[in-house]
Scaffold this motif. Sequence first.
Motif, PDB file in Angstrom:
ATOM      1  N   ILE A 207     -25.663 -64.006  89.917  1.00 37.85           N
ATOM      2  CA  ILE A 207     -27.113 -64.191  89.865  1.00 37.85           C
ATOM      3  C   ILE A 207     -27.766 -62.815  89.919  1.00 37.85           C
ATOM      4  N   TYR A 208     -28.530 -62.481  88.889  1.00 38.56           N
ATOM      5  CA  TYR A 208     -29.326 -61.247  88.875  1.00 38.56           C
ATOM      6  C   TYR A 208     -30.759 -61.660  89.203  1.00 38.56           C
ATOM      7  N   ALA A 209     -31.345 -61.063  90.242  1.00 36.73           N
ATOM      8  CA  ALA A 209     -32.681 -61.480  90.676  1.00 36.73           C
ATOM      9  C   ALA A 209     -33.585 -60.287  90.889  1.00 36.73           C
TER      10      ALA A 209
ATOM     11  N   GLU B 155     -29.696 -57.627  93.087  1.00 32.53           N
ATOM     12  CA  GLU B 155     -31.107 -57.346  92.867  1.00 32.53           C
ATOM     13  C   GLU B 155     -31.351 -56.150  91.951  1.00 32.53           C
ATOM     14  N   ASP B 156     -30.307 -55.442  91.584  1.00 39.30           N
ATOM     15  CA  ASP B 156     -30.447 -54.298  90.690  1.00 39.30           C
ATOM     16  C   ASP B 156     -29.885 -54.688  89.323  1.00 39.30           C
ATOM     17  N   MET B 157     -30.708 -55.395  88.556  1.00 40.40           N
ATOM     18  CA  MET B 157     -30.261 -55.925  87.275  1.00 40.40           C
ATOM     19  C   MET B 157     -30.015 -54.786  86.278  1.00 40.40           C
ATOM     20  N   PRO B 158     -28.829 -54.746  85.677  1.00 40.96           N
ATOM     21  CA  PRO B 158     -28.562 -53.680  84.702  1.00 40.96           C
ATOM     22  C   PRO B 158     -29.408 -53.853  83.447  1.00 40.96           C
ATOM     23  N   ASP B 159     -29.630 -52.759  82.713  1.00 36.15           N
ATOM     24  CA  ASP B 159     -30.392 -52.837  81.467  1.00 36.15           C
ATOM     25  C   ASP B 159     -29.676 -53.712  80.446  1.00 36.15           C
ATOM     26  N   GLU B 160     -28.359 -53.699  80.484  1.00 33.10           N
ATOM     27  CA  GLU B 160     -27.578 -54.492  79.551  1.00 33.10           C
ATOM     28  C   GLU B 160     -26.444 -55.154  80.317  1.00 33.10           C
ATOM     29  N   ILE B 161     -26.293 -56.455  80.150  1.00 32.59           N
ATOM     30  CA  ILE B 161     -25.247 -57.193  80.840  1.00 32.59           C
ATOM     31  C   ILE B 161     -24.117 -57.445  79.855  1.00 32.59           C
ATOM     32  N   ALA B 162     -22.895 -57.197  80.282  1.00 35.68           N
ATOM     33  CA  ALA B 162     -21.731 -57.381  79.409  1.00 35.68           C
ATOM     34  C   ALA B 162     -21.666 -58.817  78.905  1.00 35.68           C
ATOM     35  N   ASP B 163     -21.234 -58.978  77.661  1.00 32.07           N
ATOM     36  CA  ASP B 163     -21.179 -60.291  77.027  1.00 32.07           C
ATOM     37  C   ASP B 163     -20.251 -61.264  77.739  1.00 32.07           C
ATOM     38  N   ASP B 164     -19.314 -60.772  78.526  1.00 33.75           N
ATOM     39  CA  ASP B 164     -18.356 -61.657  79.171  1.00 33.75           C
ATOM     40  C   ASP B 164     -18.741 -62.022  80.608  1.00 33.75           C
ATOM     41  N   VAL B 165     -19.953 -61.647  81.029  1.00 34.93           N
ATOM     42  CA  VAL B 165     -20.400 -61.957  82.387  1.00 34.93           C
ATOM     43  C   VAL B 165     -21.293 -63.195  82.346  1.00 34.93           C
ATOM     44  N   LEU B 166     -20.790 -64.276  82.952  1.00 33.73           N
ATOM     45  CA  LEU B 166     -21.599 -65.484  83.076  1.00 33.73           C
ATOM     46  C   LEU B 166     -22.635 -65.229  84.154  1.00 33.73           C
ATOM     47  N   ASN B 167     -23.902 -65.412  83.821  1.00 35.62           N
ATOM     48  CA  ASN B 167     -24.949 -65.076  84.781  1.00 35.62           C
ATOM     49  C   ASN B 167     -26.156 -65.986  84.680  1.00 35.62           C
ATOM     50  N   VAL B 168     -26.876 -66.042  85.787  1.00 38.52           N
ATOM     51  CA  VAL B 168     -28.171 -66.710  85.877  1.00 38.52           C
ATOM     52  C   VAL B 168     -29.152 -65.626  86.289  1.00 38.52           C
ATOM     53  N   GLN B 169     -30.320 -65.598  85.661  1.00 34.84           N
ATOM     54  CA  GLN B 169     -31.285 -64.535  85.954  1.00 34.84           C
ATOM     55  C   GLN B 169     -32.566 -65.118  86.540  1.00 34.84           C
ATOM     56  N   VAL B 170     -33.101 -64.410  87.541  1.00 30.93           N
ATOM     57  CA  VAL B 170     -34.350 -64.796  88.193  1.00 30.93           C
ATOM     58  C   VAL B 170     -35.342 -63.656  87.966  1.00 30.93           C
ATOM     59  N   HIS B 171     -36.438 -63.959  87.263  1.00 31.83           N
ATOM     60  CA  HIS B 171     -37.445 -62.951  86.941  1.00 31.83           C
ATOM     61  C   HIS B 171     -38.776 -63.322  87.583  1.00 31.83           C
TER      62      HIS B 171
ATOM     63  N   LEU C  38     -45.624 -67.005  89.321  1.00 32.59           N
ATOM     64  CA  LEU C  38     -44.470 -67.875  89.164  1.00 32.59           C
ATOM     65  C   LEU C  38     -43.194 -67.082  88.875  1.00 32.59           C
ATOM     66  N   TRP C  39     -42.059 -67.672  89.208  1.00 28.72           N
ATOM     67  CA  TRP C  39     -40.742 -67.082  88.973  1.00 28.72           C
ATOM     68  C   TRP C  39     -40.023 -67.893  87.904  1.00 28.72           C
ATOM     69  N   ILE C  40     -39.292 -67.211  87.024  1.00 29.58           N
ATOM     70  CA  ILE C  40     -38.555 -67.863  85.940  1.00 29.58           C
ATOM     71  C   ILE C  40     -37.066 -67.750  86.225  1.00 29.58           C
ATOM     72  N   VAL C  41     -36.373 -68.872  86.077  1.00 27.38           N
ATOM     73  CA  VAL C  41     -34.917 -68.909  86.216  1.00 27.38           C
ATOM     74  C   VAL C  41     -34.341 -69.199  84.833  1.00 27.38           C
ATOM     75  N   GLN C  42     -33.350 -68.398  84.417  1.00 31.06           N
ATOM     76  CA  GLN C  42     -32.726 -68.575  83.106  1.00 31.06           C
ATOM     77  C   GLN C  42     -31.221 -68.643  83.258  1.00 31.06           C
ATOM     78  N   GLY C  43     -30.591 -69.508  82.492  1.00 31.54           N
ATOM     79  CA  GLY C  43     -29.141 -69.523  82.457  1.00 31.54           C
ATOM     80  C   GLY C  43     -28.577 -70.883  82.843  1.00 31.54           C
ATOM     81  N   PRO C  44     -27.277 -70.929  82.996  1.00 26.35           N
ATOM     82  CA  PRO C  44     -26.330 -69.811  82.889  1.00 26.35           C
ATOM     83  C   PRO C  44     -25.992 -69.515  81.428  1.00 26.35           C
ATOM     84  N   PHE C  45     -25.710 -68.253  81.164  1.00 25.45           N
ATOM     85  CA  PHE C  45     -25.287 -67.811  79.848  1.00 25.45           C
ATOM     86  C   PHE C  45     -24.489 -66.528  79.986  1.00 25.45           C
TER      87      PHE C  45
END
Length: 78
Positions: free
Chosen positions: A71-73, A5-21, A28-35
């Motif tokens: 998952i960063y949410a 739940e503590d999303m970093p300001d910058e996510i490393a390029d090698d971290v596969l992640n899905v984000q929930v904003h 409404l909530w937005i789900v993005q990814g995986p990337f």
Amino acid sequence: MAIIEDMPDEIADDVLNVQVHGPGFDGLWIVQGPFYGDVPGEDEIVPSCIAEDRDTALTVATELAAGTAVIYADPEPF
């Protein structure tokens, strides 16, 4: 897989992640990814899914992560 739940300001390029904003102004909530790494700028965000509540968004994110992505949410607002 972890939900962070503590999303970093910058996510490393090698971290596969899905984000929930959210929630947005419309609630409404937005789900993005995986990337890998960070998403493009706010004006370039293309959601993978839009959900009406955080629980639904996390369910979708879990399916998209397929057990291999972080998952960063955003936390539920008070």
